[in-house]
Design a protein around this motif. Structure first.
Motif, PDB file in Angstrom:
ATOM      1  N   ILE A 197       0.809  -1.213   0.000  1.00 36.12           N
ATOM      2  CA  ILE A 197       0.000   0.000   0.000  1.00 36.12           C
ATOM      3  C   ILE A 197       0.845   1.268   0.000  1.00 36.12           C
ATOM      4  O   ILE A 197       0.327   2.358   0.165  1.00 36.12           O
ATOM      5  CB  ILE A 197      -0.978   0.025   1.201  1.00 36.12           C
TER       6      ILE A 197
ATOM      7  N   TRP B 163     -10.610  -3.330  -4.571  1.00 33.39           N
ATOM      8  CA  TRP B 163      -9.179  -3.086  -4.714  1.00 33.39           C
ATOM      9  C   TRP B 163      -8.914  -2.178  -5.914  1.00 33.39           C
ATOM     10  O   TRP B 163      -8.176  -1.198  -5.807  1.00 33.39           O
ATOM     11  CB  TRP B 163      -8.420  -4.404  -4.884  1.00 33.39           C
TER      12      TRP B 163
ATOM     13  N   GLN C  16      -9.885   1.358  -5.257  1.00 31.05           N
ATOM     14  CA  GLN C  16      -8.894   2.030  -4.413  1.00 31.05           C
ATOM     15  C   GLN C  16      -7.644   2.400  -5.209  1.00 31.05           C
ATOM     16  O   GLN C  16      -7.058   3.459  -4.976  1.00 31.05           O
ATOM     17  CB  GLN C  16      -8.530   1.147  -3.229  1.00 31.05           C
TER      18      GLN C  16
ATOM     19  N   SER D 118      -4.762   2.671  -2.771  1.00 32.44           N
ATOM     20  CA  SER D 118      -4.002   1.435  -2.757  1.00 32.44           C
ATOM     21  C   SER D 118      -3.157   1.439  -4.024  1.00 32.44           C
ATOM     22  O   SER D 118      -3.515   2.108  -5.005  1.00 32.44           O
ATOM     23  CB  SER D 118      -4.952   0.229  -2.742  1.00 32.44           C
ATOM     24  N   TYR D 119      -2.051   0.709  -4.012  1.00 27.45           N
ATOM     25  CA  TYR D 119      -1.142   0.749  -5.157  1.00 27.45           C
ATOM     26  C   TYR D 119      -0.810  -0.648  -5.630  1.00 27.45           C
ATOM     27  O   TYR D 119      -0.540  -1.533  -4.814  1.00 27.45           O
ATOM     28  CB  TYR D 119       0.129   1.520  -4.791  1.00 27.45           C
TER      29      TYR D 119
END
Length: 196
Positions: free
Chosen positions: A8, A47, A50, A56-57
């Motif tokens: 993250i 996910w 996000q 989130s990455y």
């Protein structure tokens, strides 16, 4: 090489700051829903949502899968060395984001700072004697300006010979191109919506 320090925490030295917005823009330009892209990636809709909101990455493997699913080069998402105050505003000639090449003899780079606008500006270089083997179409509106060299294009089967200073427009029709000459042709494309 690891793209990210953690699940993250994005590595600011590797990915563009507009990563989430760029992914969302490309997904929408391709008329792919969050549900469809998440299913393709084997990830949850939450996910992916996000990721698009930079909460989130993706790790390196997920980023590669996203690039493949959106039919872009992973280099489109990677940062080039620029001063932080210029990011999102200035694109230096030596620091353009490479797009990659889908056709032999064609190299492209993003002239826009990112993909968060309703359009993108692309610089294309067509090597001598390069050509697009088969006609293609895409759901875009494009205006293209030839800055150097000569270029030939067929629009819905109608053939045109162009040279530096000329421009042309695409509105979703089939097109095919050729650089039949001994010098490189360079073209600037304004494309809406962003597709690279």
């Amino acid at each position: 090489m690891s793209f990210f320090h953690g699940a993250i925490m994005r590595d600011e030295n590797v990915t563009v700051s507009s990563l989430g917005a760029d992914i969302r823009s490309l997904r929408k330009a391709r008329r792919i829903t969050l549900v469809e892209l998440a299913a393709t990636l084997g990830r949850s809709v939450g996910w992916l949502s996000q990721v698009e909101r930079d909460l989130s990455y993706p790790d390196g493997a997920d980023l590669a899968r996203i690039a493949k699913a959106l039919d872009v080069s992973i280099s489109s998402f990677l940062k080039v060395a620029i001063p932080p105050e210029e990011e999102g505003h200035i694109v230096r000639a030596h620091a353009r984001r490479p797009i990659g090449s889908r056709t032999e003899g064609l190299t492209e780079a993003l002239l826009s700072p990112d993909l968060t606008d309703d359009f993108e500006v692309i610089h294309s270089a067509f090597a001598p004697h390069s050509f697009l083997p088969e006609p293609v179409s895409r759901p875009t509106q494009e205006v293209c300006y030839i800055i150097k060299g000569k270029f030939e294009i067929a629009l819905d089967g109608q053939h045109f010979a162009l040279e530096a200073g000329d421009s042309f427009r695409l509105r979703g029709q089939k097109f095919q191109w050729w650089n039949k000459h001994d010098t490189t042709c360079e073209i600037v494309w304004v494309i809406s919506p962003p597709i690279y």
